[in-house]
Design an enzyme around this catalytic site. Structure first.
Site, PDB file in Angstrom:
ATOM      1  N   THR A  80     -24.461 111.210  29.040  1.00  0.00           N
ATOM      2  CA  THR A  80     -25.663 111.743  29.776  1.00  0.00           C
ATOM      3  C   THR A  80     -26.824 110.506  29.518  1.00  0.00           C
ATOM      4  OG1 THR A  80     -26.520 112.906  27.969  1.00  0.00           O
ATOM      5  CG2 THR A  80     -25.463 114.128  29.585  1.00  0.00           C
ATOM      6  N   ASP A  81     -27.568 110.470  30.430  1.00  0.00           N
ATOM      7  CA  ASP A  81     -28.890 109.602  30.142  1.00  0.00           C
ATOM      8  C   ASP A  81     -29.386 111.005  29.180  1.00  0.00           C
ATOM      9  OD1 ASP A  81     -31.246 108.102  30.065  1.00  0.00           O
ATOM     10  OD2 ASP A  81     -31.384 107.844  31.922  1.00  0.00           O
ATOM     11  N   TRP A  82     -30.442 110.439  28.588  1.00  0.00           N
ATOM     12  CA  TRP A  82     -30.977 111.199  27.375  1.00  0.00           C
ATOM     13  C   TRP A  82     -31.754 112.493  27.889  1.00  0.00           C
ATOM     14  CZ3 TRP A  82     -27.892 108.072  25.710  1.00  0.00           C
ATOM     15  CH2 TRP A  82     -27.665 107.689  24.501  1.00  0.00           C
ATOM     16  N   GLY A  83     -31.078 113.446  27.826  1.00  0.00           N
ATOM     17  CA  GLY A  83     -31.586 114.762  28.148  1.00  0.00           C
ATOM     18  C   GLY A  83     -31.294 115.061  29.709  1.00  0.00           C
ATOM     19  N   ALA A  84     -30.360 114.519  30.323  1.00  0.00           N
ATOM     20  CA  ALA A  84     -29.972 114.660  31.467  1.00  0.00           C
ATOM     21  C   ALA A  84     -28.936 115.825  31.929  1.00  0.00           C
ATOM     22  CB  ALA A  84     -29.254 113.272  32.198  1.00  0.00           C
TER      23      ALA A  84
END
Length: 759
Positions: free
Chosen positions: A230-234
């Site tokens: 994931t993109d960070w926190g996606a």
């Protein structure tokens, strides 16, 4: 040795497997010590290492270790040099090995849909072909050191505004032609170890739980072998994402989502085999790094600083020059603008590098003993006019032989997290450039910016040199370019429109916070400007040199193509100037068949060639059927109609030097169904039905002649009548033949017969 990953997974508890699917903290994966699985660290990229040695955080509030900041993607793409970006990748890969980093988060390949995207400095181009070739070269370079890359952000993440929740709404054709090819080329030819999914939704479905993207396209069609992070926190719904093909969640979720995975397996809503496959993908990438360490790797910051300078000299674009450049050693030159002393060399946000050193043009000029003076003129961090400084700058410029103004966008104007609101430079800079140009005809503007700007003063200055965000060696590179120690060879990887309102996404960029409609469809960048014949400031591919080049003798290895063969295109490029230089030769393809909704030309090949003064070289490029094709939504595949295509070779999208037409024949047949609404023209245009329809029209016409003693349907007494009848038939639905005297039963029979031919 090769690890038996499946055996290792069989020894894990359910909780351990679920735990491996999320990070231990912001940058590290989890370890399982009892099974010999270590944690590994990732780092933001793409143009340098943002490794945080102590307590880690995503926003970079805690300082990262000193690293070398290479030119940002806005600059490196402008090199049009796959070998150069590949070598830069190799340097970064060695640095990662030396710093114990397993994954470098990059490259970022999202398309530059609008000049306003706050993260454009980190993206490569408005063109998917150039994007894919440059990204693949970067990935191959980094991964030579057994360090993984994470190509991002998959997919259709083209703005910062509400990027975590908004839905990018676009057609299948735009998705496949514009927003996926950069990823496709990189995955198929370079196999990045990881792909980073974006925050946003695509047509209403979060990227993090989009099975179509993460499994059907990425893995089943393209053959991706690594894992999706994931993109960070996606993450939206962790279990749903896991089923869709999302492997690793970053950063840590405090065990929250891990427990959801365990619960889903135990309740039978998640097949444990899906979890096992996910863990297998993660471990294979992890061990590809752990089992292939390079103790010989060295992070030589001083040596890599010099390499960063070399890279930037290949990236800078000479946009305008009336002969004032290169500067001569004997000339009295004044540098104006605080960027001369404190250059803006990188963008803001997660890619921000703690540079080991930064060179400025002013510092470099002093070290080299240039005949230079310096006047601040305006600040580099805000838009503020100081009348006294303005007056001093004008007076210094008037007294010099040449004035070089270092201008551009302050840090606050463009960054990850928010988009720009205009293409304008700070007014204090525009005003100073205008005032200096009034008193000094030899005014040079050097730009430091991550995306296009409006240049209302351009016709009043003598030269414009675009340095983009050129990394920590930007000052030394700028000095070498200004004084002709290196010949500029960069070319624009994006169009500079005259004004923001000219951009094709102007009316829809940003959206309403929930949705953003990509109504310009495939007409992004030069595809729009060239097709509409919209004047621009500087075209895609544009860039000047201190020498001149000529093009001649365009040849093709064959003048006929089909679905399987390829054609080699050659041309002779000559340096007809007085100094050595590099030319970027660009190949475009044009569909000459009147196919609806196609751009007037599309980039399908390029090469950078070094030529000594007076030297001629033959360049060679290859094209295939895919290069002629567009994505056909009905066929769900790439398709080029049979007919004529133009090969255009030139210096820029608006500077074509040589052309040649070839023929193409395809065996692909488009889906076609005949019913009462199908027009006669459509039936005559399809090879499966054309002959039968022509015979039927002739029979209907002859029958009408016999019955009425005169010509009907296709008859005419004059050329104008014939043209009118042809146009009428072309747009006439089959059901309307009844109105022209053809019995309804006969029309129905004809429709049935024709439709059967297409099944």
């Amino acid at each position: 040795m090769e690890r038996d990953v499946k055996e290792l997974i069989s020894q894990m508890t359910l909780e351990e497997k679920a735990g491996l699917c999320s990070g231990a903290d912001f940058w590290n994966t989890k370890s399982i010590e009892r099974l010999g699985i270590p944690k590994v660290m990732m780092s933001d990229g793409p143009h340098g290492l943002r490794k945080q040695a102590g307590e880690t955080d995503h926003l970079g509030l805690n300082e990262s270790v000193e690293a070398v900041c290479f030119p940002a993607a806005c600059a490196t793409a402008s090199s049009f040099d796959v070998d150069l970006i590949g070598k830069m990748g190799e340097i970064l890969g060695e640095e990662c090995q030396a710093e114990n980093l397993s994954i470098l988060l990059g490259p970022a390949v999202n398309i530059k849909r609008s000049p306003l995207c706050g993260r454009n400095f980190e993206y490569l181009s408005e063109d998917p072909y150039l994007t894919g070739k440059m990204a693949a070269a970067y990935i191959r370079g980094v991964q030579k050191w057994n360090v993984g890359t994470s190509i991002k952000h998959f997919a259709v993440n083209n703005q910062e505004y509400r990027r975590m929740s908004s839905s990018s709404e676009l057609s299948e054709r735009a998705l496949w032609e514009i927003y996926l090819p950069g990823f496709e080329e990189a995955v198929k030819t370079a196999q990045p170890k990881t792909v980073m999914c974006s925050y946003n939704k695509i047509n209403g479905v979060y990227a993090a739980e989009n099975e179509k993207l993460l499994t059907k396209i990425l893995r089943d069609e393209w053959g991706f072998e690594g894992y999706v992070v994931t993109d960070w926190g996606a993450v939206n719904d962790r279990v749903k994402g896991l089923k869709a093909g999302l492997d690793l969640e970053m950063p840590a979720s405090g065990g929250y989502n891990d427990r959801k995975i365990v619960k889903a397996v135990r309740e039978g809503t998640l097949d444990e085999a899906v979890l096992d496959k996910t863990v297998e993908r993660i471990l294979k990438v992890l061990f590809s790094y752990v089992d292939n360490r390079h103790p010989e790797a060295v992070f030589d910051r001083e040596a890599d600083h010099k390499k960063a300078i070399e890279v930037e000299t290949e990236c800078a674009v000479l946009l305008e020059n009336n002969g004032v450049l290169p500067l001569k050693p004997e000339q009295k030159v004044v540098y104006i603008g605080e960027f001369a002393e404190n250059p803006r060399y990188q963008g803001g946000g997660s890619s921000h590098i703690h540079a080991s050193r930064v060179s400025s043009a002013w510092e470099t000029a002093m070290e080299k003993g240039r005949n230079i003076t310096y006047v601040k003129g305006f600040p580099c961090d805000r838009d503020e006019v100081d009348e006294q400084q303005l007056k001093e700058a004008a007076e210094a410029a008037k007294a010099a032989d040449v004035a070089v103004i270092f201008a551009g966008l302050p840090d606050v104007f463009e960054s990850e997290g928010y988009d720009r609101t205009s293409m304008k430079m700070p007014e204090c800079q525009n005003r100073l450039i205008e005032e200096v140009a009034k008193v000094q005809p030899n005014t040079v503007v050097v730009l430091h910016n991550g995306s296009p700007v409006e240049t209302p003063w351009v016709k009043n200055v003598a030269a414009v040199l675009e340095m983009y965000l050129g990394g920590q060696g930007v000052g030394e590179a700028c000095d070498m370019l200004l004084y002709g120690e290196v010949n500029p060879s960069g070319r624009l990887a994006e169009t500079f429109p005259l004004r923001l309102e000219d951009n094709p996404s102007f009316l829809t960029f940003g959206g309403d916070g929930k949705k953003v409609n990509y109504r310009e469809d495939i007409f992004v960048g030069y595809r729009y400007y060239d097709t509409k014949k919209q004047p621009v400031r500087w075209a895609f591919g544009h860039g000047l040199s201190y020498t001149d080049f000529s093009y001649a003798n365009l040849q093709v290895s064959g003048e006929a193509m089909n679905d399987t063969n390829k054609i080699t295109v050659t041309a002779e490029i000559s340096n007809i100037g007085k100094c050595a230089g590099k030319e970027v030769v660009q190949l475009y393809i044009s569909d000459k068949n009147g196919t609806p909704d196609r751009p007037v030309k599309e980039l399908k090949g390029f090469t950078k060639v070094m030529l000594e003064a007076g030297e001629t070289k033959t360049i060679s490029l290859e094209i295939c059927a895919r290069d002629l094709s567009f994505y056909h939504e009905g066929l769900r595949d790439w398709y080029a109609p049979s007919g004529r295509y133009e090969i255009a070779v030139g210096h820029a999208s608006d500077d074509i030097r040589l052309t040649k037409e070839i023929s193409f024949e395809t065996k692909k047949q488009l889906p076609f169904r005949v019913d009462g609404a199908t027009t006669v023209g459509e039936i005559l245009a399809d090879p499966r039905t054309a002959g039968v329809m022509a015979q039927m029209l002739e029979a209907i016409n002859n029958a009408a002649k016999t019955e009425e003693g005169q010509e009907a349907v296709s008859a005419s007494d004059s050329e104008s009548d014939a043209a009118m009848m042809k146009a009428l038939l072309d747009g006439m639905p089959m059901k309307s033949l009844i109105s022209f005297g053809v019995p309804g039963e006969q029309v129905e029979a004809i429709i049935t017969q024709l439709d059967a031919l297409c099944r």
